[in-house]
Design an enzyme around this catalytic site. Structure first.
Site, PDB file in Angstrom:
ATOM      1  N   ARG A 132       0.899  -1.279   0.011  1.00  0.00           N
ATOM      2  CA  ARG A 132      -0.210  -0.056  -0.008  1.00  0.00           C
ATOM      3  C   ARG A 132       0.858   1.447  -0.038  1.00  0.00           C
ATOM      4  NH1 ARG A 132      -4.888  -1.911   3.913  1.00  0.00           N
ATOM      5  NH2 ARG A 132      -6.165  -2.919   2.372  1.00  0.00           N
ATOM      6  N   LYS A 177     -20.225 -15.959   0.100  1.00  0.00           N
ATOM      7  CA  LYS A 177     -21.731 -15.938   0.437  1.00  0.00           C
ATOM      8  C   LYS A 177     -22.438 -15.028  -0.564  1.00  0.00           C
ATOM      9  CE  LYS A 177     -20.922 -15.216   5.505  1.00  0.00           C
ATOM     10  NZ  LYS A 177     -20.444 -13.807   5.694  1.00  0.00           N
ATOM     11  N   GLY A 179     -10.602  -9.079  -1.951  1.00  0.00           N
ATOM     12  CA  GLY A 179      -9.417  -9.276  -1.396  1.00  0.00           C
ATOM     13  C   GLY A 179      -8.593 -10.906  -1.764  1.00  0.00           C
ATOM     14  N   GLY A 187     -13.752  -3.554  -0.561  1.00  0.00           N
ATOM     15  CA  GLY A 187     -15.012  -3.179  -0.143  1.00  0.00           C
ATOM     16  C   GLY A 187     -15.463  -2.146  -0.990  1.00  0.00           C
TER      17      GLY A 187
HETATM   18  P1  ADP Z   1     -13.320 -11.686  -2.236  1.00  0.00           P
HETATM   19  O1  ADP Z   1     -12.488 -11.611  -0.921  1.00  0.00           O
HETATM   20  O2  ADP Z   1     -12.603 -11.972  -3.372  1.00  0.00           O
HETATM   21  O3  ADP Z   1     -14.290 -10.694  -2.409  1.00  0.00           O
HETATM   22  P2  ADP Z   1     -15.054 -13.824  -0.907  1.00  0.00           P
HETATM   23  O4  ADP Z   1     -14.390 -13.292   0.577  1.00  0.00           O
HETATM   24  O5  ADP Z   1     -16.422 -13.378  -0.996  1.00  0.00           O
HETATM   25  O6  ADP Z   1     -13.765 -13.267  -1.858  1.00  0.00           O
HETATM   26  O7  ADP Z   1     -14.836 -15.257  -0.773  1.00  0.00           O
HETATM   27  C1  ADP Z   1     -13.634 -16.014  -0.712  1.00  0.00           C
HETATM   28  C2  ADP Z   1     -13.668 -17.277   0.053  1.00  0.00           C
HETATM   29  O8  ADP Z   1     -14.736 -17.955  -0.296  1.00  0.00           O
HETATM   30  C3  ADP Z   1     -12.313 -18.079   0.182  1.00  0.00           C
HETATM   31  O9  ADP Z   1     -11.778 -18.021   1.344  1.00  0.00           O
HETATM   32  C4  ADP Z   1     -12.568 -19.352  -0.535  1.00  0.00           C
HETATM   33  O10 ADP Z   1     -12.263 -20.438   0.182  1.00  0.00           O
HETATM   34  C5  ADP Z   1     -14.267 -19.471  -0.194  1.00  0.00           C
HETATM   35  N1  ADP Z   1     -14.833 -20.365  -1.086  1.00  0.00           N
HETATM   36  C6  ADP Z   1     -14.957 -20.517  -2.422  1.00  0.00           C
HETATM   37  N2  ADP Z   1     -15.682 -21.448  -2.986  1.00  0.00           N
HETATM   38  C7  ADP Z   1     -15.988 -22.089  -1.845  1.00  0.00           C
HETATM   39  C8  ADP Z   1     -16.736 -23.458  -1.502  1.00  0.00           C
HETATM   40  N3  ADP Z   1     -17.283 -24.144  -2.651  1.00  0.00           N
HETATM   41  N4  ADP Z   1     -16.857 -23.789  -0.375  1.00  0.00           N
HETATM   42  C9  ADP Z   1     -16.429 -22.944   0.714  1.00  0.00           C
HETATM   43  N5  ADP Z   1     -15.874 -21.679   0.579  1.00  0.00           N
HETATM   44  C10 ADP Z   1     -15.537 -21.419  -0.699  1.00  0.00           C
HETATM   45 MG    MG Z   2     -12.665 -12.002   1.044  1.00  0.00          MG
END
Ligand code: ADP
Ligand code: MG
Length: 396
Positions: free
Chosen positions: A39, A200, A353, A376
């Site tokens: 950063r 989620k 992230g 975010g």
């Molecule tokens: P980002 O940070 O890119 O926005 P998220 O925080 O929404 O992404 O999601 C990332 C997390 O989702 C990771 O830690 C990953 O392990 C988890 N994940 C992805 N696919 C699955 C799955 N099929 N079952 C459980 N966890 C999952």
């Molecule tokens: Mg995340």
């Protein structure tokens, strides 16, 4: 939101006092040593440009979550020290925000010199965007530069409030974010594909809603896919899903159909017997994941399908991994999608992230048009929201 904002190169900064909000919230060890300077390094070009062009530069940043109190361990002093190394000129750290000491330091600042105010979140007024603090900060500058994209979705004194009193410009990082998301969300070359994954549905509801209105097709992966799968047919074994979002998922599927937006869900799955990097796994085709099995990645047929859709796209935004990419055995789907993005000559944007970590793990970060610096904030943009820290800058 208008993404066409004036930047630091649209104003003569020579001799001006420039108040710049950076995102220098770098991870530190227990002794305050910076453990990841990314950063800091990425904020250097704008600060350097300003100093080299004769500005008096006053840096503002936050660090950690002091919640409006002075927390000595969260002082920005070590951040200023670290930044000096990359900037190649001294940064005068002032243990004050808008008090007498800060006023004096600003008054003594010469053209081309750089100073840094203390952690802005030591002041309880910052996160409440109290005009009194915005105005006091504005007294220090002739112009305001926002370089803190990661905090741009927050209306705080130093990210937005101060622009009520000073003309606001984008720094280079902010400009890159505005440029990439502006192109994708307001004037995309088509087909425009939105890829959403991660853990989620509930985190990404608003992004799904908005992307349905701007994209030509949507690709879903990650655990999120299984809430949709459950809404459609039910047999997801022990895969992670959200019970209270099934009805919503059903509505989304209906809406996508009404809007004629293809909404792709995984057609095969890598199914583990436990949530572990050394889990035993099988490939499951189609709609029935057996009891005792959880889908941790998209399968090879899904990879083929998604890659075809991605290859035809001219604009792609991606937020959320396709599987549990942290476990090597279950990272193949995510890596394949990362690879497909890397090979696409169009506009490719990655936010989030974990998605950024996945892109780095796949080793293709240099082949993506734009990797957003704010998880975010970038999600908010995908939601079609107006970010206070961007909206407050001068239109071009
Ligand atoms: P980002 O940070 O890119 O926005 P998220 O925080 O929404 O992404 O999601 C990332 C997390 O989702 C990771 O830690 C990953 O392990 C988890 N994940 C992805 N696919 C699955 C799955 N099929 N079952 C459980 N966890 C999952
Ligand atoms: Mg995340």
């Amino acid at each position: 939101m208008n993404y066409n904002k004036k930047s630091v190169t649209d104003v003569d900064v020579n001799g001006k006092r420039v108040l710049i909000r950076c995102e220098l919230n770098a991870p530190q060890d227990e002794h305050g040593n910076v453990t990841d300077a990314t950063r800091i390094v990425t904020a250097v070009p704008t600060v350097k440009y300003l100093a080299e062009n004769g500005a008096k530069v006053i840096i503002i940043t936050h660090l950690g979550r002091p919640k409006g109190k002075v927390v000595p361990s969260l002082t920005v002093a070590p951040i200023a020290k670290e930044m000096e190394k990359y900037l190649g000129r001294p940064i005068k750290y002032v243990p004050d925000i808008v008090g007498e000491q800060a006023k004096k330091a600003v008054a003594e600042l010469k053209d081309g010199e750089v100073m840094m105010l203390e952690n802005i979140r030591f002041d309880p007024r910052e996160e409440k965007c109290e005009p009194e603090l915005s105005e006091a900060l504005a007294q220090f500058g002739d112009i305001f530069v926002n370089e803190a994209f990661g905090t741009a979705h927050r209306a705080h004194c130093s990210t937005a409030g101060v622009a009520n009193y000073l003309p606001g410009y984008a720094g280079f990082l902010m400009e890159a974010e505005l440029d990439a998301f502006g192109k994708a969300l307001t004037d995309p070359k088509r087909p425009f594909v939105g890829i959403l994954g991660g853990s989620k549905v509930s985190d990404k509801i608003m992004a799904i809603e908005n992307l349905l209105t701007v994209c030509d097709s949507i690709i879903i992966g990650g655990a999120m896919a299984y809430t949709f799968a459950k809404a459609k047919w039910g047999d997801i074994g022990d895969s992670r899903y959200e019970e209270d979002k099934i009805e919503y998922a059903r509505q989304v599927l209906e809406r996508a159909q009404k809007l004629h937006v293809p909404f792709y869900l995984p057609i095969d799955h890598v199914c583990a017997d436990k949530f572990s990097p050394d889990a035993d796994y099988i490939y499951v085709d189609g709609d029935h994941i057996p009891e005792g099995r959880m889908a941790l990645d998209i399968g090879p047929k899904t990879v083929g399908l998604y890659t075809d859709v991605i290859n035809k796209a001219k604009t792609i935004v991606w937020n959320g991994p396709m599987g549990v990419f942290e476990f090597d055995e279950f990272s193949k789907g995510t890596t394949a999608v990362a690879q497909a993005l890397a090979e696409n000559p169009g506009l490719t944007i990655v936010g989030g992230g974990d998605s950024t970590a996945a892109i780095k793990k796949a080793g293709v970060e240099d082949k993506i048009t734009h990797i957003s610096t704010g998880g975010g904030a970038s999600l908010k943009l995908l939601e079609g929201a107006k970010l206070p820290g961007m909206a407050c800058l001068l239109d071009k």
